[in-house]
Design a protein around this motif. Structure first.
Motif, PDB file in Angstrom:
ATOM      1  N   LEU A 172      35.465  39.083  32.581  1.00  0.00           N
ATOM      2  CA  LEU A 172      36.166  38.968  33.700  1.00  0.00           C
ATOM      3  C   LEU A 172      35.473  37.968  34.708  1.00  0.00           C
ATOM      4  CD1 LEU A 172      38.734  38.951  35.632  1.00  0.00           C
ATOM      5  CD2 LEU A 172      37.541  41.132  36.337  1.00  0.00           C
ATOM      6  N   ILE A 173      34.019  38.463  34.967  1.00  0.00           N
ATOM      7  CA  ILE A 173      33.168  37.747  35.674  1.00  0.00           C
ATOM      8  C   ILE A 173      32.604  36.566  35.280  1.00  0.00           C
ATOM      9  CG2 ILE A 173      31.070  38.116  36.772  1.00  0.00           C
ATOM     10  CD1 ILE A 173      31.140  41.163  36.705  1.00  0.00           C
ATOM     11  N   ALA A 174      32.545  36.399  34.065  1.00  0.00           N
ATOM     12  CA  ALA A 174      32.264  34.969  33.325  1.00  0.00           C
ATOM     13  C   ALA A 174      33.017  34.194  33.407  1.00  0.00           C
ATOM     14  CB  ALA A 174      31.778  35.587  31.847  1.00  0.00           C
ATOM     15  N   ALA A 175      34.472  34.623  33.360  1.00  0.00           N
ATOM     16  CA  ALA A 175      35.584  33.817  33.532  1.00  0.00           C
ATOM     17  C   ALA A 175      35.354  33.049  34.842  1.00  0.00           C
ATOM     18  CB  ALA A 175      37.268  34.455  33.225  1.00  0.00           C
ATOM     19  N   PHE A 176      35.040  33.658  35.688  1.00  0.00           N
ATOM     20  CA  PHE A 176      35.199  32.967  37.007  1.00  0.00           C
ATOM     21  C   PHE A 176      33.672  32.120  37.310  1.00  0.00           C
ATOM     22  CE2 PHE A 176      38.027  36.383  38.366  1.00  0.00           C
ATOM     23  CZ  PHE A 176      38.859  35.650  39.222  1.00  0.00           C
ATOM     24  N   THR A 177      32.549  32.706  37.081  1.00  0.00           N
ATOM     25  CA  THR A 177      31.385  32.053  37.141  1.00  0.00           C
ATOM     26  C   THR A 177      31.099  30.826  36.217  1.00  0.00           C
ATOM     27  OG1 THR A 177      30.264  33.479  35.552  1.00  0.00           O
ATOM     28  CG2 THR A 177      30.244  34.372  38.076  1.00  0.00           C
ATOM     29  N   ARG A 198      33.461  29.777  40.260  1.00  0.00           N
ATOM     30  CA  ARG A 198      34.359  30.335  41.290  1.00  0.00           C
ATOM     31  C   ARG A 198      33.596  31.746  41.278  1.00  0.00           C
ATOM     32  NH1 ARG A 198      35.361  25.688  41.985  1.00  0.00           N
ATOM     33  NH2 ARG A 198      37.407  24.806  41.711  1.00  0.00           N
ATOM     34  N   ALA A 199      34.095  32.087  42.698  1.00  0.00           N
ATOM     35  CA  ALA A 199      33.428  33.652  42.948  1.00  0.00           C
ATOM     36  C   ALA A 199      34.572  34.612  42.247  1.00  0.00           C
ATOM     37  CB  ALA A 199      33.570  34.010  44.533  1.00  0.00           C
ATOM     38  N   PRO A 200      34.022  35.713  41.340  1.00  0.00           N
ATOM     39  CA  PRO A 200      34.823  36.544  40.756  1.00  0.00           C
ATOM     40  C   PRO A 200      35.752  37.261  41.972  1.00  0.00           C
ATOM     41  CG  PRO A 200      32.670  36.871  40.030  1.00  0.00           C
ATOM     42  CD  PRO A 200      32.643  35.833  40.899  1.00  0.00           C
ATOM     43  N   ARG A 201      37.266  37.431  41.868  1.00  0.00           N
ATOM     44  CA  ARG A 201      38.063  38.233  42.936  1.00  0.00           C
ATOM     45  C   ARG A 201      39.347  38.655  42.218  1.00  0.00           C
ATOM     46  NH1 ARG A 201      42.205  36.467  46.335  1.00  0.00           N
ATOM     47  NH2 ARG A 201      42.214  37.254  48.220  1.00  0.00           N
ATOM     48  N   LEU A 202      40.045  39.570  42.623  1.00  0.00           N
ATOM     49  CA  LEU A 202      41.232  40.196  42.183  1.00  0.00           C
ATOM     50  C   LEU A 202      42.078  40.401  43.314  1.00  0.00           C
ATOM     51  CD1 LEU A 202      38.744  41.670  40.085  1.00  0.00           C
ATOM     52  CD2 LEU A 202      40.925  42.440  39.201  1.00  0.00           C
ATOM     53  N   GLU A 203      43.254  40.255  43.157  1.00  0.00           N
ATOM     54  CA  GLU A 203      44.346  40.548  44.150  1.00  0.00           C
ATOM     55  C   GLU A 203      45.417  41.018  43.403  1.00  0.00           C
ATOM     56  OE1 GLU A 203      47.155  37.520  46.743  1.00  0.00           O
ATOM     57  OE2 GLU A 203      44.784  37.079  46.749  1.00  0.00           O
ATOM     58  N   TYR A 204      45.875  42.374  43.826  1.00  0.00           N
ATOM     59  CA  TYR A 204      47.055  43.108  43.049  1.00  0.00           C
ATOM     60  C   TYR A 204      47.537  44.427  43.754  1.00  0.00           C
ATOM     61  CZ  TYR A 204      43.401  46.584  41.674  1.00  0.00           C
ATOM     62  OH  TYR A 204      42.720  47.549  41.496  1.00  0.00           O
ATOM     63  N   LEU A 205      48.571  44.791  43.316  1.00  0.00           N
ATOM     64  CA  LEU A 205      49.088  45.940  43.674  1.00  0.00           C
ATOM     65  C   LEU A 205      48.537  47.216  43.153  1.00  0.00           C
ATOM     66  CD1 LEU A 205      52.843  45.075  44.051  1.00  0.00           C
ATOM     67  CD2 LEU A 205      51.072  44.588  45.680  1.00  0.00           C
ATOM     68  N   PRO A 206      47.615  47.974  43.652  1.00  0.00           N
ATOM     69  CA  PRO A 206      46.836  49.051  43.097  1.00  0.00           C
ATOM     70  C   PRO A 206      47.535  49.999  42.598  1.00  0.00           C
ATOM     71  CG  PRO A 206      46.460  49.208  45.365  1.00  0.00           C
ATOM     72  CD  PRO A 206      47.254  47.993  45.261  1.00  0.00           C
ATOM     73  N   LEU A 263      42.864  31.160  46.522  1.00  0.00           N
ATOM     74  CA  LEU A 263      43.341  30.301  45.567  1.00  0.00           C
ATOM     75  C   LEU A 263      42.690  30.452  44.265  1.00  0.00           C
ATOM     76  CD1 LEU A 263      43.652  27.129  47.534  1.00  0.00           C
ATOM     77  CD2 LEU A 263      45.329  28.946  47.296  1.00  0.00           C
ATOM     78  N   ASN A 264      41.850  31.516  43.939  1.00  0.00           N
ATOM     79  CA  ASN A 264      41.273  31.733  42.622  1.00  0.00           C
ATOM     80  C   ASN A 264      40.926  33.305  42.494  1.00  0.00           C
ATOM     81  OD1 ASN A 264      40.379  28.752  41.790  1.00  0.00           O
ATOM     82  ND2 ASN A 264      39.930  29.122  44.144  1.00  0.00           N
ATOM     83  N   TYR A 265      41.790  33.780  41.764  1.00  0.00           N
ATOM     84  CA  TYR A 265      41.711  35.474  41.518  1.00  0.00           C
ATOM     85  C   TYR A 265      42.441  35.728  40.380  1.00  0.00           C
ATOM     86  CZ  TYR A 265      46.395  34.892  43.649  1.00  0.00           C
ATOM     87  OH  TYR A 265      47.758  34.776  43.657  1.00  0.00           O
ATOM     88  N   ALA A 266      42.173  36.985  39.897  1.00  0.00           N
ATOM     89  CA  ALA A 266      42.641  37.638  38.713  1.00  0.00           C
ATOM     90  C   ALA A 266      43.701  38.849  39.181  1.00  0.00           C
ATOM     91  CB  ALA A 266      41.363  38.384  37.869  1.00  0.00           C
ATOM     92  N   VAL A 267      44.463  39.223  38.205  1.00  0.00           N
ATOM     93  CA  VAL A 267      45.257  40.101  38.429  1.00  0.00           C
ATOM     94  C   VAL A 267      45.374  40.840  36.930  1.00  0.00           C
ATOM     95  CG1 VAL A 267      47.792  40.777  38.558  1.00  0.00           C
ATOM     96  CG2 VAL A 267      46.931  38.555  39.631  1.00  0.00           C
ATOM     97  N   ARG A 304      43.431  34.342  30.001  1.00  0.00           N
ATOM     98  CA  ARG A 304      43.390  35.703  29.647  1.00  0.00           C
ATOM     99  C   ARG A 304      42.116  36.203  29.242  1.00  0.00           C
ATOM    100  NH1 ARG A 304      46.839  39.689  30.949  1.00  0.00           N
ATOM    101  NH2 ARG A 304      46.142  40.514  28.853  1.00  0.00           N
ATOM    102  N   THR A 305      41.559  37.132  29.838  1.00  0.00           N
ATOM    103  CA  THR A 305      40.413  37.977  29.433  1.00  0.00           C
ATOM    104  C   THR A 305      40.523  39.457  29.499  1.00  0.00           C
ATOM    105  OG1 THR A 305      37.906  38.010  29.701  1.00  0.00           O
ATOM    106  CG2 THR A 305      39.419  37.544  31.580  1.00  0.00           C
ATOM    107  N   GLY A 306      40.495  40.043  28.228  1.00  0.00           N
ATOM    108  CA  GLY A 306      40.840  41.513  28.234  1.00  0.00           C
ATOM    109  C   GLY A 306      41.942  41.874  28.915  1.00  0.00           C
ATOM    110  N   PRO A 307      42.378  42.469  29.870  1.00  0.00           N
ATOM    111  CA  PRO A 307      43.623  43.028  30.502  1.00  0.00           C
ATOM    112  C   PRO A 307      43.908  42.525  31.850  1.00  0.00           C
ATOM    113  CG  PRO A 307      42.064  44.889  31.060  1.00  0.00           C
ATOM    114  CD  PRO A 307      41.371  43.881  30.129  1.00  0.00           C
ATOM    115  N   PHE A 308      43.255  41.113  31.828  1.00  0.00           N
ATOM    116  CA  PHE A 308      43.282  40.270  33.228  1.00  0.00           C
ATOM    117  C   PHE A 308      43.704  39.084  33.024  1.00  0.00           C
ATOM    118  CE2 PHE A 308      39.611  43.356  33.630  1.00  0.00           C
ATOM    119  CZ  PHE A 308      40.016  44.021  34.819  1.00  0.00           C
ATOM    120  N   THR A 309      44.528  38.673  33.736  1.00  0.00           N
ATOM    121  CA  THR A 309      44.905  37.159  33.870  1.00  0.00           C
ATOM    122  C   THR A 309      44.205  36.570  35.141  1.00  0.00           C
ATOM    123  OG1 THR A 309      47.191  37.843  33.139  1.00  0.00           O
ATOM    124  CG2 THR A 309      46.771  35.718  34.143  1.00  0.00           C
ATOM    125  N   VAL A 310      43.423  35.377  34.824  1.00  0.00           N
ATOM    126  CA  VAL A 310      42.728  34.801  35.721  1.00  0.00           C
ATOM    127  C   VAL A 310      43.397  33.478  36.009  1.00  0.00           C
ATOM    128  CG1 VAL A 310      40.278  34.008  36.261  1.00  0.00           C
ATOM    129  CG2 VAL A 310      40.620  35.922  34.863  1.00  0.00           C
TER     130      VAL A 310
END
Length: 251
Positions: A57-62, A66-74, A38-42, A21-27
């Motif tokens: 958020l970027i740091a949680a991946f790097t 892992r490459a920073p990426r998001l996948e969600y319903l906008p 298989l590696n993304y944030a919502v 969990r980082t800010g308003p994101f779940t990684v």
């Protein structure tokens, strides 16, 4: 319904992955596989991230390779996309989300000369994965992929491979995620190039969709990768209901 689907997608992403969990994101991070899918944030519904939130958020991946990426319903978090674009993210894709209910699935016959079977041995699981990886242009599966896929089957994931009767060759495969809150995602529908245009994709989709309903789902959904796939899924009985946004960063 969109929020219910987003909650389902997030719960599925957490299964067997490191969750940060980082800010308003779940990684969600898959330790054995750097595949971006298989590696993304919502983001949380209604999220309005600050510049500091996005840096974290970027740091949680790097920091995890892992490459920073998001996948969600906008439509559930409309402020997120412009904030990410301003921070250097780019839209990798925007795909339709299609739904199907138990009364919507339409018959799609298995093409003559083929059978659809549930993989039970390591060799069969590897064959299913190899067909999927070939169809999606990915490297061949590793023993870690096989072990992870077997574990998912034990947790309720439905798996299917298409096999040519005459040769025993695996022609394709797909999965339906474990039913949660009455929902299952049908995904990874793949047909090896040598076996395309025979109706296998539609047959795999229908069989997995009905298997999900038999396992207790009242709603199945999927995200087609393009117009051709959308037409296949429409034949099965799926209809557009929403969209899924994919964003990535080159950090």
């Amino acid at each position: 319904m969109s929020r219910r689907l987003q909650e389902y997608m997030l719960a599925s992403a957490k299964n067997g992955r490191e969750v940060v969990r980082t800010g308003p994101f779940t990684v969600t991070i898959t330790g054995h596989d750097s595949n971006v899918y298989l590696n993304y944030a919502v983001p949380d519904p209604g999220a309005d991230p600050s510049a500091a939130d996005i840096e974290a958020l970027i740091a949680a991946f790097t920091t995890r390779g892992r490459a920073p990426r998001l996948e969600y319903l906008p439509n559930l978090a409309p402020a997120v996309e412009p904030a990410l674009l301003a921070a250097g993210f780019t839209v990798a894709d925007r795909l339709p989300l299609m739904e199907c209910g138990p009364d919507g699935a339409a018959d799609q016959p298995v093409p003559p000369g083929f059978e659809l079977v549930t993989p039970k041995t390591d060799a069969e699981v590897e064959a299913m994965l190899a067909a999927q990886h070939e169809a999606f242009g990915e490297a061949p599966p590793t023993p870690a992929h096989v072990a992870a896929t077997r574990a998912k089957a034990e947790s309720g994931q439905l798996q299917l491979l298409a096999r040519e009767l005459a040769t025993g060759e695996t022609a394709g495969g797909g999965i339906a995620a474990a039913v949660r809150d009455g929902i299952s995602e049908v995904a990874g529908i793949a047909v090896r190039p040598a076996y395309e245009r025979r109706g296998l994709g539609a047959a795999l989709t229908l069989h997995l969709t009905r298997a999900a309903f038999a396992a207790g789902a009242t709603l199945a959904f999927l995200t087609p990768a393009g117009d051709a796939q959308e037409r296949v899924y429409a034949r099965v009985g799926y209809r557009r209901a929403d969209s899924v946004l994919f964003l990535s960063h080159s950090a």
